[in-house]
Write a protein that holds these residues in place. Structure first.
Motif, PDB file in Angstrom:
ATOM      1  N   ARG A   1      28.577  78.885  33.313  1.00  0.00           N
ATOM      2  CA  ARG A   1      27.691  77.844  32.727  1.00  0.00           C
ATOM      3  C   ARG A   1      26.529  78.342  32.120  1.00  0.00           C
ATOM      4  O   ARG A   1      26.286  78.877  31.609  1.00  0.00           O
TER       5      ARG A   1
ATOM      6  N   ARG B   1      31.491  67.270  34.561  1.00  0.00           N
ATOM      7  CA  ARG B   1      31.271  68.484  35.167  1.00  0.00           C
ATOM      8  C   ARG B   1      29.793  68.769  35.246  1.00  0.00           C
ATOM      9  O   ARG B   1      29.292  69.337  36.199  1.00  0.00           O
ATOM     10  N   ASP B   2      28.945  68.783  34.526  1.00  0.00           N
ATOM     11  CA  ASP B   2      27.659  69.538  34.632  1.00  0.00           C
ATOM     12  C   ASP B   2      26.109  68.182  35.079  1.00  0.00           C
ATOM     13  O   ASP B   2      25.471  68.820  35.466  1.00  0.00           O
ATOM     14  N   GLN B   3      26.562  67.228  35.178  1.00  0.00           N
ATOM     15  CA  GLN B   3      25.558  66.126  34.847  1.00  0.00           C
ATOM     16  C   GLN B   3      24.692  65.936  33.447  1.00  0.00           C
ATOM     17  O   GLN B   3      22.690  66.114  33.921  1.00  0.00           O
TER      18      GLN B   3
ATOM     19  N   SER C   1      23.287  63.569  32.413  1.00  0.00           N
ATOM     20  CA  SER C   1      21.722  62.758  33.339  1.00  0.00           C
ATOM     21  C   SER C   1      20.941  63.711  33.468  1.00  0.00           C
ATOM     22  O   SER C   1      18.929  62.655  33.934  1.00  0.00           O
ATOM     23  N   ARG C   2      20.541  64.947  33.168  1.00  0.00           N
ATOM     24  CA  ARG C   2      19.425  65.500  33.378  1.00  0.00           C
ATOM     25  C   ARG C   2      18.852  65.109  32.528  1.00  0.00           C
ATOM     26  O   ARG C   2      17.329  65.532  32.316  1.00  0.00           O
TER      27      ARG C   2
END
Lengths: 676, 671
Positions: free
Chosen positions: A167, A219-221, A224-225
């Motif tokens: 990540r 996968r990690d948004q 959106s973050r």
């Protein structure tokens, strides 16, 4: 360190008397009694051994002490005035009264962001939450295969392989330093802090740069973050809009974000509604943006030979070039980079209309002013103030055909287009000739292993590929990869931007297939370095490998091709740029494609082009220089830092002085005929 | 570096062999030759014995060191574990591995809220003396700067005396992200073990979040200066929405517990002072709050810390450099500096005991009355609880209610014999006992001998009186602090004055949010003696600027006594007494009470301390100590089961070893 030193000194003081004693006793023993002879013997033997091990110890001790002494001196002596860095732009601006105003979001580019391990195979034991990418890269040397396995993505989906989770590092540490001494954002951050920025109004939007942009959200948004973070910073900083500073690939990532955020939720967007960008974003200050892609990405995908798109090579050049490991290493690298969707996002966009066709290219007559300058004045200082007469003298024969991004053989790169083989690559079959009985070299996946030698030869016979046909070549060579990635990226030019098909996310990162958001007050900047030869097209050859190993990469850059001038060197042709991104890619959109009210920029937001002339560091002491124009080093360029700080503190583009152009970007843009 | 040096030995000997053959060449530092000659000539011996043997010795040490380092690096990573298993028998699977085998998967997003002291702080803007420390940790990490430039460090870590915010020209900010509090110092884990275990079942940074905040500030000021509460709100909302609407599990530790109480009130309060989330925000976004070692009602240690800077680890500063602090040369300065620094931190005042005499006991009674300290015996047989209560203690009952008493006799005397002379009105006096303290700011230098005497003559302070005492001793600090914190019990919770933010972190002056589906857990360790009340004396030493000191000579002959080195201990987790950690969940919030109007379910889960069996285990997997409990496998498993969707009854309701129920019964509080 000092504590160890102290400890040793302690021990030493307790031991010295002893050793002194032994020597003294030796003194007294020799003239004295007989019974001591037994005691003398071992001592003599000791002196015999002495010459070997003890002298080693002595030497090491000597060196260590000297080293510590120097280190101590180095630490205690104040920095002499001549070595002291000149005042940083942040300090100067802060004294001028420039204060933090708009919150700032930094968007790192490809490669510079750190990646860490969250779940891995047994071979990666003990690396939990340690950096695999970025930092000191020690794991590459320790367990290279394990490292490759963990950094590769799944070749079918472009997402995590089973059982592996790598990540992006979060926070400012994600990309402040790429490796311990190689800054990426650190200098800029430090200057921001000088005028009052801190964690609450300075955010690093790190994302996993290996994934396609859409997949970072799946996968990690990450998108959106980023959206939530911008909204939060907007509110907590007293409803001040945000200044976004993307770098390199971050620029197209943020273009993707701009479209994503205004697209309604059911269509796979962020549901911010139209007007979100107008409400939340003050300016987008792109640094070294790769808006229209980089030719380097092509060579990287073809033969893993991009010079620094994957720093991996630079990190271990010896390892890569040694004949022993060569076969393995490059194959592994190509396999790894083929699993990364993001590299496909950097392929040249806009096809022949932008990058030129077989016969003409926008830069064709503006070239090769580097050569003379380099030989005459190595410092490259007054690059563009040179009189034009030199330029015209140099332009002797035929214009260089930059449009041929890949040409097989030097002849093919210079012949008139009529004499090139008219091969239609789409009709070629890539049937595997089983008579070619060599076995694949390893278990690694590379699509080259499925190609027959004949088709490879055919592909390479007297052919040249333009920005459009190079996609056919890539699709032919690596069909699976291109099928996977082209679901996420598109590289064309839109005829009709209102066509509903352009609502699909694969178009969002291509500035030629999307409209900018409806935000007339927003400002678009393009800040980039010029004055460094930048790869623009390549001359390839078939690799003359022994053929033991079928999955060998069949194409190589023909490093032996050198021209009379610097524009053709080591099998690559160069144009003006920042070492990675040619001027045309970084500057065209802001200089022409978005300038005024065009179909790509319907609300007519203002655009600015600001170039920074490259000036190599005067001495080694200056390290990477404060006036560099190179792709990453430019983030330490004082001129650029000052501009970015002023924008963040509230200045508009006009107050900065509008455009600042050294290169021929305006002329080049003129030549590009696309409907606006 | 090792690489460079390892090469050297191969070069050097060859160089040295050459002069052996040609004796005519002379190199003054050539040791091998000098030594060889020593058998014959013996002229150069003197030279050898000094510098050369030193070099030789250093070389030897270096070589062995590198050799060991090489061996250590070459050793497979599982080797230490293998050795441990060989000695102690097979270790249990860590809970992450165990639950993964059971098939549990990450479900609810998890939010960590670190406590005081454990979060890292880094420098963003500093004075000249802190050059080169930009974005380096001042707090946490190696603390290298404490040694290098102690005064500079103290200056940067202190806040402004008047406002409790940044001093001019200095900006020290909380580190953000999981790194903020995973390790306090290298090798000293705080959250790292829990994070690693959660990662096993699929957690990563998108569903795990460390709500780091500047723990020196008062809670409301973290919002004013850094907007930390807003950030936390936005992050929880984001995580819930990106995890398809699954509510968040909050895991606060230590002071983070109070911080989150404050947050829950803040988030539902209307906009200017609060977060404007609306009255059902908590019900919508929070599944469970799993408080670890929560000092809901404060800790007595905080009093000692503020009174004489002697608390054992409210300011870990002492623990970091115990030798440094205790040397007599530095002492007079160091303690003062530490005191001056900690007194600028508003947050320490959030931990002053709350609820006054009602909770903590008066002159003649305390809820823990009859508790006996079995010290070592308990630890050895490991069974405690009921037999502790049943066996009638032979020792005199301890008056825990007297949080501070001057002299041991006073601490034990029946209440009728104590004559209080009220100190509140006493004139502080102008004479300054010691002028050398002037340059170090503590409020003690405003106080004359008269004031000090008055304090000592009052003899005994209960929880209520302690607050008056602090007001008297440090009026400026308490004036600043009482704007942010309050220590009473509300008579009428609907009184509009309780809408002020200074009441939000006191569970006795606020209602829990209206969220009947939420669950509140109190997880804490028991079985370790924990400071509860102190015996003080006047500090006679002329050098000291702090006129009071814990009377460390006060102890009983009896080994079982609760009195040790001037401190009366009760059961707890070494920092927080059971009463403070457990009372709210065991009684005040149990069922529908006025503090818990919607009847949120509460659970008390205690973890009995069992110290690590040997050194190899490090800090143990069954520890109950305040910070080490974060590595307690049972606690981690409980948290993981809740995070993967379980509820309080799935993990077995309450789990109680101490006398918390009995003690709670004794507290007479309107519910």
């Amino acid at each position: 360190m000092t504590s160890i030193l102290r400890f040793r000194k302690l021990c030493f003081s307790s031991v010295t008397p002893k050793s002194a004693n032994t020597i003294r006793s030796e003194d007294t023993v020799i003239p004295e009694a007989k019974h001591t002879s037994t005691a003398v013997k071992p001592k003599r033997r000791r002196s015999g051994i002495w010459s070997c091990i003890d002298s080693c110890c002595w030497a090491i001790g000597y060196l260590c002490t000297a080293w510590w002494l120097l280190l101590f001196l180095y630490n205690s002596v104040p920095v002499p005035a001549m070595l002291q860095a000149p005042e940083s732009p942040g300090t100067r601006l802060s004294r001028e009264g420039v204060k933090a105003h708009y919150p700032v979001v930094l968007v790192p580019g490809i490669v510079t962001g750190g990646l860490e391990l969250w779940e891995g195979r047994p071979c990666a034991e003990g690396l939990f939450r340690k950096r695999l990418w970025g930092g000191s890269f020690t794991e590459i040397l320790r367990r290279p295969l394990c490292w490759l396995e963990h950094l590769s993505l799944d070749s079918e989906t472009g997402l995590d392989p089973a059982g592996i989770r790598v990540r992006a590092v979060r926070g400012l540490v994600a990309a402040d330093y790429f490796s311990p001494c190689y800054f990426a954002w650190a200098v800029l951050i430090e200057n921001f802090a000088k005028i009052g920025y801190e964690g609450k109004n300075l955010h690093m939007a790190s994302y996993d740069w290996r994934l396609s942009f859409h997949n970072t959200e799946v996968r990690d948004q990450s998108l959106s973050r980023l959206k939530s973070k911008i909204e939060l910073m907007y509110v907590t900083n007293g409803y001040k809009k945000v200044v976004v500073v993307p770098h390199s690939m971050g620029a197209i990532y943020f273009l993707h974000f701009l479209k994503w955020v205004e697209t309604p939720l059911p269509n796979g967007g962020g549901g911010g509604g139209s007007g979100w960008c107008a409400k939340h974003i003050k300016a987008v200050v792109n640094i070294g943006p790769a808006f229209l892609g980089v030719p380097k990405a092509v060579s990287n995908l073809l033969s893993a030979e991009g010079k620094d798109i994957a720093y991996a090579r630079a990190l271990a050049p010896g390892l890569l070039d040694s004949e022993l490991l060569k076969v393995q290493t490059l194959e592994h690298l190509i396999r790894m980079s083929h699993s990364w969707d993001s590299i496909v996002s950097l392929l040249p966009k806009g096809g022949e209309a932008i990058w030129g066709d077989l016969d003409a290219s926008p830069e064709e007559d503006l070239t090769c002013t580097f050569s003379k300058r380099k030989s005459l004045q190595p410092s490259l200082t007054n690059l563009h103030t040179q009189n034009i007469s030199v330029k015209q003298e140099l332009w002797v024969k035929e214009p260089t055909k930059f449009g041929r991004i890949i040409a097989f053989g030097k002849r093919a790169s210079e012949l008139p287009s009529s004499q090139l083989s008219s091969l239609n690559i789409k009709e070629l079959s890539r049937v595997n000739n089983t008579s070619n009985d060599s076995l694949p070299c390893g278990e690694y996946w590379s699509e080259y292993s499925e190609m027959s030698r004949e088709s490879i030869v055919k592909v390479a016979e007297n052919t040249a590929y333009t920005a459009t046909t190079v996609f056919d070549l890539l699709r032919f060579i690596a069909p699976k990869m291109m099928r996977r990635s082209e679901a996420h990226f598109s590289h064309g030019i839109a005829e009709n931007l209102d066509d509903p098909k352009y609502g699909h996310y694969k178009y969002w990162s291509n500035p030629l297939e999307t409209k900018l958001p409806d935000a007339p007050e927003m400002e678009m900047y393009s800040l980039y370095g010029v004055g460094i030869p930048t790869e623009r097209s390549y001359i390839y050859k078939l690799s003359t490998s022994s053929g033991k190993c079928k999955s060998n990469i069949p194409f190589r850059i023909d490093g032996s091709v050198d021209g009379k001038d610097v524009c053709l060197k080591g099998g690559a042709r160069f144009v003006d740029g920042d070492e990675s991104v040619p001027v045309i890619s970084a500057g065209f959109m802001c200089a022409k494609g978005w300038r005024g009210k065009t179909r790509f920029n319907p609300s007519g937001m203002e655009t600015f082009v600001r170039e920074y002339k490259h000036k190599p560091p005067g001495s080694l002491l200056e390290n990477r220089g404060t006036e560099s124009g190179a792709h990453v080093d430019i983030m330490g360029n004082v001129g650029l830092i000052e501009d970015v700080l002023r924008i963040a503190a509230g200045a508009s583009g006009q107050e900065l002085g509008g455009d600042r152009v050294y290169s021929d970007v305006l002329k080049i843009s003129e030549r590009i005929k696309i409907r606006l | 570096m090792p690489l460079i040096h390892r090469k050297k030995p191969t070069e050097k000997p060859s160089e040295e062999e050459v002069p052996d053959d040609e004796d005519s060449q002379k190199k003054p530092h050539e040791s091998s030759k000098t030594h060889k000659k020593s058998s014959g000539g013996g002229v150069d011996k003197g030279k050898w014995s000094c510098v050369d043997s030193c070099c030789w010795f250093i070389g030897c040490v270096c070589v062995t060191w590198w050799f060991l380092l090489f061996l250590y690096n070459a050793m497979p990573a599982s080797f230490p574990q293998y050795v441990t298993e060989a000695i102690t028998g097979p270790l249990p699977d860590p809970p992450g591995v165990k639950l993964k085998k059971e098939g549990l998967k990450a479900k609810h997003p998890v939010i960590f809220i670190p406590g005081i002291v454990t979060g890292g702080l880094e420098l963003w803007e500093g004075k000249q003396c802190a050059d080169g420390l930009f974005r380096k940790r001042l707090w946490g990490g190696t603390f290298g700067e404490v040694y290098k430039r102690p005064l500079c460090w103290v200056e940067h870590m202190s806040l402004d005396n008047e406002t409790g915010m940044d001093p001019a020209g200095i900006r020290v900010r909380a580190v953000s992200g999981l790194v903020a509090a995973d390790y306090f110092a290298p090798g000293y884990f705080v959250w790292a073990v829990l994070i690693a275990n959660l990662a096993h079942i699929g957690y990563e940074e998108k569903n795990m979040y460390m709500a780091a905040y500047d723990w020196r500030l008062s809670f409301q000021n973290t919002e004013v200066r850094d907007q930390t509460l807003s950030r936390m709100k936005s992050n929880i909302e984001l995580m819930v929405s990106t995890n398809s609407g699954k509510k968040a599990v909050i895991v606060p530790h230590s002071m983070g517990v109070l911080y989150f109480l404050h947050f829950m009130k803040w988030v539902e309060a209307p906009a200017p002072m609060g977060g404007g989330g609306g009255p059902d925000w908590c019900a919508k976004y929070i599944k469970a709050v799993m408080n670890i070692g929560g000092p809901f009602l404060g800790v007595p240690k905080a009093v000692a810390g503020l009174f004489s800077a002697e608390a054992k680890d409210v300011a870990v500063a002492r623990a970091i450099a115990p030798g440094f602090l205790d040397t007599d040369i530095f002492r007079l300065q160091t303690l003062q500096h530490v005191m001056r620094m900690t007194r600028t931190w508003d947050s320490t005042m959030s931990m002053i005991p709350k609820g006054g005499d009602t909770i903590w006991g008066g002159l003649d009674w305390s809820p823990e009355k009859g508790h006996t300290c079995f010290g070592k015996k308990q630890k050895s047989n490991g069974t405690r609880g009921e037999d502790g209560e049943n066996s009638v203690s032979k020792t005199k009952p301890v008056n825990y209610g007297r949080i501070i008493s001057f002299g041991k006799e006073v601490a034990e005397a029946p209440p009728s014999e104590i004559k209080n002379i009220d100190f509140r009105g006493a004139v502080k006096g102008q004479s300054v006992p010691n002028n050398t303290c002037r340059d170090v700011w503590t409020e003690y230098h405003d106080m004359g001998i008269g004031g000090i005497k008055a304090i000592a003559e009052y003899k005994v302070y209960t929880a209520d009186a302690v607050i008056d005492l602090l007001h008297y001793v440090a009026p400026k600090m308490m004036a600043r602090g009482s704007a942010h914190f309050s220590y009473g019990i509300a008579d009428d919770l609907d009184d509009p004055k309780y809408q002020h933010h200074r009441h939000w972190s006191n569970p006795l002056e606020t209602k829990l949010p209206n969220a009947p589906e939420m669950e509140i857990f109190s997880l804490y360790g028991v079985g370790i003696p924990t400071e509860r009340s102190y015996v003080y004396k006047l500090n006679q030493s002329p050098d000291s600027c702090i006129p009071f000191q814990i009377f460390t000579n006060a102890h009983e002959e009896d080994e079982d006594s609760c009195l040790k080195a001037g401190v009366y201990n009760v059961d707890g987790d070494e920092t927080v007494p059971v009463l403070s950690a457990g009372f709210m969940c065991a009684k005040a919030w149990r069922g529908k009470t006025r503090f818990n109007p919607s009847g949120i379910k509460t659970y008390v889960r205690e973890y009995n301390h069992s110290p690590p069996a040997n050194l190899l285990e490090g800090r143990g997997t069954q520890s109950g100590a305040h910070v080490d409990i974060m590595g307690n496998f049972a606690l981690i498993e409980d948290i993981m089961r809740i995070a993967t969707g379980g509820n309080g009854s799935d993990i077995g309701h309450d789990q109680v070893y101490s006398g918390i129920y009995e003690w709670s019964e004794r507290i007479d509080l309107k519910l």
